[in-house]
Each structure stands twice: as structure tokens, then as C-alpha cells.
Motif scaffolding. Structure first.
Motif, mmCIF file in Angstrom:
data_model
loop_
_atom_site.group_PDB
_atom_site.id
_atom_site.type_symbol
_atom_site.label_atom_id
_atom_site.label_comp_id
_atom_site.label_asym_id
_atom_site.label_seq_id
_atom_site.Cartn_x
_atom_site.Cartn_y
_atom_site.Cartn_z
ATOM 1 N N ALA A 91 -3.423 0.436 10.626
ATOM 2 C CA ALA A 91 -4.201 0.021 11.462
ATOM 3 C C ALA A 91 -4.140 -1.435 11.725
ATOM 4 O O ALA A 91 -4.177 -1.907 13.038
ATOM 5 C CB ALA A 91 -5.788 0.455 11.534
ATOM 6 N N GLY A 92 -4.081 -2.430 10.653
ATOM 7 C CA GLY A 92 -4.133 -3.818 10.697
ATOM 8 C C GLY A 92 -2.726 -4.107 11.378
ATOM 9 O O GLY A 92 -2.862 -5.162 12.284
ATOM 10 N N ASP B 75 -3.508 3.808 5.451
ATOM 11 C CA ASP B 75 -4.108 4.080 6.836
ATOM 12 C C ASP B 75 -4.856 2.681 7.580
ATOM 13 O O ASP B 75 -4.422 2.231 8.528
ATOM 14 C CB ASP B 75 -4.839 4.998 6.989
ATOM 15 C CG ASP B 75 -4.168 6.613 6.515
ATOM 16 O OD1 ASP B 75 -3.195 6.502 6.747
ATOM 17 O OD2 ASP B 75 -5.009 7.309 6.110
ATOM 18 N N ARG B 76 -5.562 1.961 6.622
ATOM 19 C CA ARG B 76 -5.969 0.606 7.008
ATOM 20 C C ARG B 76 -5.066 -0.193 7.135
ATOM 21 O O ARG B 76 -5.033 -1.030 8.169
ATOM 22 C CB ARG B 76 -7.052 0.366 5.919
ATOM 23 C CG ARG B 76 -8.158 0.869 5.950
ATOM 24 C CD ARG B 76 -9.478 0.185 5.132
ATOM 25 N NE ARG B 76 -9.110 0.140 3.928
ATOM 26 C CZ ARG B 76 -9.555 0.737 2.695
ATOM 27 N NH1 ARG B 76 -10.069 2.026 3.305
ATOM 28 N NH2 ARG B 76 -9.070 0.596 1.661
ATOM 29 N N SER B 77 -3.959 -0.277 6.418
ATOM 30 C CA SER B 77 -2.837 -1.518 6.619
ATOM 31 C C SER B 77 -2.204 -0.882 8.029
ATOM 32 O O SER B 77 -1.685 -1.946 8.429
ATOM 33 C CB SER B 77 -1.962 -1.231 5.325
ATOM 34 O OG SER B 77 -2.643 -1.674 4.290
ATOM 35 N N ALA C 297 -6.026 6.066 1.980
ATOM 36 C CA ALA C 297 -7.026 5.304 2.803
ATOM 37 C C ALA C 297 -6.576 4.088 2.941
ATOM 38 O O ALA C 297 -6.533 3.370 4.387
ATOM 39 C CB ALA C 297 -8.230 5.730 2.321
ATOM 40 N N SER C 298 -6.269 3.272 1.896
ATOM 41 C CA SER C 298 -5.756 1.867 2.165
ATOM 42 C C SER C 298 -4.373 1.712 2.779
ATOM 43 O O SER C 298 -4.556 0.843 3.725
ATOM 44 C CB SER C 298 -5.558 1.440 0.627
ATOM 45 O OG SER C 298 -4.819 -0.126 0.728
ATOM 46 N N ASP D 45 0.845 -1.139 0.069
ATOM 47 C CA ASP D 45 0.045 -0.025 -0.008
ATOM 48 C C ASP D 45 0.793 1.152 -0.027
ATOM 49 O O ASP D 45 0.554 2.513 -0.755
ATOM 50 C CB ASP D 45 -0.887 -0.052 1.129
ATOM 51 C CG ASP D 45 -1.905 -0.962 1.082
ATOM 52 O OD1 ASP D 45 -2.291 -1.651 0.066
ATOM 53 O OD2 ASP D 45 -2.574 -1.358 2.358
#
Length: 488
Positions: free
Chosen positions: A81-82, A77-79, A74-75, A60
Motif C-alpha cells: 500500500a505504501g 500488505d502495508r509495504s 500484514a507488514s 518484508d
């Protein structure tokens, strides 16, 4: 009482109990094993998620560096957080065996996140070369994380190898235990089912055997069933039926025997009637002859002889009556007077006969030929043996509830043994009596006629003399008197 339905419910309860016990044990063991497998699998998944998250954040971040769009941002940021969430999950896997390695692993994740932030910052500052260098460093860290994930997985396998083998051994042992438990429970259920079925079939078998005996006519054997259910009650009713049938058979046999004896008695009665008829031919001829002689004597002027013949004929006529017929006391007194007239002719002044008769008492019913045998006994034993003769007193008086008849003589009296024989209805022979009826027979007929035991009494004091006392009930006498009046 335990009913058969209760026994069936007991069998069902036992089977359900064993099934529930087996199901509970299997469920408990499966849940425990599954929980252990879930814990181990969760550890592997946490490590795998951490490695996958590190690789995804690199992908990402590379996409964002190539095209800085809002979607790529956004992708990314999700990675991030994951991977932070995977970091927290990995922290829960810490133990004594992997503490150092796991600390290094967590630090690498922190370094990856920090390097990613730094590369994004340089990219925003338009320092493309520095951002590329930091991205290369982040890629190296991601590769380290993947390698260390494999190392941690290998450590986990070594750490829980013994545990895995124990689970496999427990599973095999549980399988063997399940087989033996199943065999044991099957045997127990078979034994319990045999005991249960025997508790029902054994009483039924006894009842069947009893029915077989009854079908063969064996009603004397008691039916016994030791169960405590409906079959025992059925056996009791069956035994009661056996007793009733046995009593009925005995009653039928007794009735048949009685019928046989009655038939024999009827034949004997017919024979006796024939004999009686034959025996009455001569007395009737004699009676007619005496009647003719009395008339002839009267015509010739022998009035005393004529009276004697009339008395003898009247006495003979009366004696020809059946003894089972009742007569009035009035008839008995008249016959007694005729009898005494004959005896006075025989004994002249040696026989003294005095009467005291209440005429109101002469309506009572009394068995035929009752007074004459008693007076005749007094004549034979109290008058005839005495040279100077004797006195006989005859009284009829009204008592309180009965009519009292007294026949008293002044002879030598009776012994206690002879009085006992008479009152016990034993035949006491009297020499010279004409009726052929003994004193004991008179006592028996009186008691049968009135249904009383104290209808006669005999008194004989030691100084001499005998008194016979007849106590005739009034109740039956009044009824019989009414019937005699109706007949008249």
C-alpha cells in the motif's frame, strides 16, 4: 482645532502604518519563498519515499518467504500500500523535462508490485524455486528504482537550478531592499517627528517669549500663536490677560493722576477759601456799618434813606452766600425787589418795574444769585443808556411741566452773536454790575443745577427789546420744597 492628543495619535498611526507595511511585505515574501521551498522539498521527498518503499517491500517480502506468519503478511500488505501511494505521489511530479524518465520510473514500480504478487502466488503454491527466482527479479527491479530515483533527483536539480539561483538572488536583493527601506523609513519618521515636535515646541517657545516680555513690563505687544491646538487657546487667554493687566495698569495710572490732581485741587480750594474769607472781612464790616447808618437815619427822621440802607444791607447779606447753595424762588424774588428799590432810588421815574407773580410757584428751588444778574444786565443795557429810561417786566407763571420765569425789557435788544455767546456759557462782561457774576455764568450754573440744556432761552426781535425765559423743572423743585419744609 487639532489637539495635541490628536497629533500624538497621528504620529502613532503613521508609525504603526509603516510597521504594518514592513511586516506585511516581509510576511508575504517569506510565505512565497517558503511555499516554493516546500514544493521543491516535496518533490524530493516523494522520490525518496518511492525508493524507500521499494526497498521496504523487498525486505518484508523476504521475511514472509522465510516465515509465512500473519504478522509478516500484514507488514507486506502495508509495504504494498505504501509503494502504491508513493507511485501516485510520483505521478504528480510529471513535467516536460522528466516525462519519459518518470514514465519508466512508474512502470518499474508497477513491475515491482506485479513481481511481488507473482512471488507470493508461487510461494503459496509451494513452488519454492520459482518463488525465489521471482524474488530475485523483484530485488533487481527495486535496485533499478533506487538508481532511477537518483537519476530523477539529478534531473530535478538541473531543472530547478536556475530557480534556486533566482531565489538566492531574490533573497539577497530583498535583504538589500530591506536595509534601504529601513533607512528611508527611519529618515521619514525622523522628519515627521521633527515636524510634529516643532508644531508643539514652536508655539510653546513663542508663548515663553511672550511671558518673558510680560515679566519685563511689555504689555503693549500682542501675543500671536499660529497653531490650531490647545496652545493657541492658551495664547488667546494669555493675550486677554495681558490686555486686562494693561487696562488695569492704565486705570491705576489714571486714578493716580486723578488723585494727584484732586490733591492739588484740594490745596487750591483751601487757598481759595482762605482768600474768600479774607475777601469777606471788608464786606461784613461794610454790612455792619450800613446797618448802623440805617438805624441812625431812621432815628434822625430820614426814613427813605433808612429804607435804602436796609435794602443795600439785605442785598449785601444775600450776596455773601455761597453760590453753590440752592435757595427758593421766594428768596430770589425778595432780593430782586430789594435790588430794584435801590435802582429806583438811582433812576427815579426813568425805571419802571412791573411784576406778575404766581405765589404758588415760589416754592421751587433755584441756584442762588440767578435773577439779579439777569435783571442787572437789563438795567445796565436797556435802562441806563436811554435818556427816557425804560420798563422791565418780571413774570412768574405755572407751565405744564415747568415753572416759567420771564424777564423782559424794552431796550435796544441783543444781537444774535451776543445771544449765542451767552447760551454757549461764555462770560459776557457787563459794565457797572455789582455782583461780579456774568450772564454766561448764570446759564452754566442753571444747566449744572438741573442737568438740562433747555433751561434758559433768550429772545430779541429786530424791533427792539429782550426777553429772557427760565424754564424751571417741577420734579426736583417739589422734592427740594419738601426738604426745605422739613428743615423749617
Amino acid at each position: 482645532m487639532n489637539s495635541i492628543q490628536q497629533k500624538i495619535w497621528l504620529l502613532v498611526a503613521v508609525v504603526m502604518f509603516f510597521m504594518a507595511a514592513i511586516w506585511t511585505a516581509l510576511t508575504y515574501y517569506n510565505q512565497r519563498t517558503q511555499h516554493q521551498y516546500n514544493e521543491i522539498l516535496q518533490r524530493y521527498l516523494q522520490l525518496h519515499e518511492a525508493a524507500s518503499a521499494s526497498q521496504k517491500i523487498i525486505v518484508d517480502m523476504n521475511n514472509y518467504l522465510l516465515a509465512s506468519t500473519e504478522a509478516n503478511k500484514a507488514s507486506l500488505d502495508r509495504s504494498k500500500a505504501g509503494i502504491l501511494e508513493a507511485r501516485n505521489g510520483v505521478m504528480e511530479l510529471r513535467n516536460a523535462q522528466n516525462d519519459f524518465t518518470l514514465t519508466s520510473y512508474v512502470n518499474l514500480i508497477d513491475s515491482l508490485v506485479e513481481t511481488t504478487d507473482r512471488s507470493l502466488l508461487l510461494h503459496e503454491e509451494q513452488d519454492t524455486v520459482a518463488a525465489a527466482q521471482v524474488f530475485t527479479e523483484a530485488t533487481s527491479i527495486s535496485n533499478y528504482i533506487s538508481e532511477m530515483s537518483l537519476t530523477l533527483l539529478d534531473t530535478e536539480l538541473k531543472t530547478y537550478e536556475r530557480f534556486y539561483r533566482d531565489i538566492i538572488a531574490q533573497s539577497e536583493a530583498f535583504n538589500r531592499l530591506g536595509i534601504w527601506a529601513l533607512l528611508l523609513i527611519t529618515c521619514l519618521l525622523l522628519l515627521f517627528t521633527y515636524w510634529f515636535s516643532s508644531g508643539i515646541t514652536r508655539p510653546v517657545k513663542k508663548l515663553t517669549q511672550a511671558a518673558n516680555r510680560l515679566s519685563k513690563g511689555r504689555f503693549d505687544l500682542k501675543i500671536e500663536v499660529d497653531s490650531k491646538d490647545e496652545i493657541a487657546y492658551l495664547a488667546q487667554m494669555f493675550d486677554r490677560m495681558r490686555i486686562n493687566i494693561n487696562n488695569l495698569i492704565q486705570e491705576i495710572q489714571e486714578k493716580a493722576q486723578l488723585e494727584k490732581e484732586l490733591q492739588q485741587n484740594r490745596l487750591l480750594l483751601q487757598e481759595s477759601r482762605l482768600l474768600s474769607l479774607q475777601s469777606q472781612i471788608n464786606p461784613h464790616f461794610l454790612f455792619n456799618t450800613l446797618d448802623t447808618l440805617s438805624k441812625k437815619a431812621y432815628l434822625e427822621g430820614a426814613e427813605e434813606t433808612s429804607d435804602l440802607l436796609v435794602n443795600v444791607a439785605g442785598l449785601l447779606r444775600y450776596n455773601l452766600k455761597r453760590l453753590d447753595r440752592s435757595v427758593t424762588l421766594y428768596d430770589e424774588v425778595n432780593v430782586l425787589r430789594q435790588y430794584m428799590q435801590i435802582q429806583r432810588t438811582r433812576f427815579t421815574d426813568r425805571l419802571r418795574f412791573h411784576t406778575e407773580i404766581d405765589e404758588r410757584c415760589l416754592y421751587v428751588q433755584i441756584p442762588g444769585l440767578t435773577l439779579q444778574p439777569i435783571v442787572e444786565n437789563a438795567v445796565i443795557h436797556a435802562i441806563e443808556p436811554m435818556e427816557e429810561g425804560g420798563t422791565i417786566r418780571f413774570r412768574v407763571r405755572d407751565g405744564t411741566e415747568r415753572i416759567v420765569i420771564e424777564i423782559e425789557d424794552d431796550g435796544p435788544g441783543m444781537t444774535e452773536e451776543k445771544i449765542k455767546q451767552i447760551l454757549e456759557e461764555k462770560t459776557v462782561p457787563s459794565e457797572g454790575h455789582s455782583t461780579g457774576i456774568g450772564f454766561g455764568n448764570v446759564v452754566k450754573r442753571l444747566r449744572l443745577f438741573y442737568g438740562l440744556e433747555d433751561v434758559i432761552d433768550i429772545q430779541s426781535p429786530g424791533s427792539g427789546g429782550t426777553k429772557v425765559i427760565l424754564k424751571i423743572p417741577k420734579a426736583r423743585s417739589a422734592e427740594s420744597h419738601d426738604q426745605s419744609l422739613d428743615r423749617r
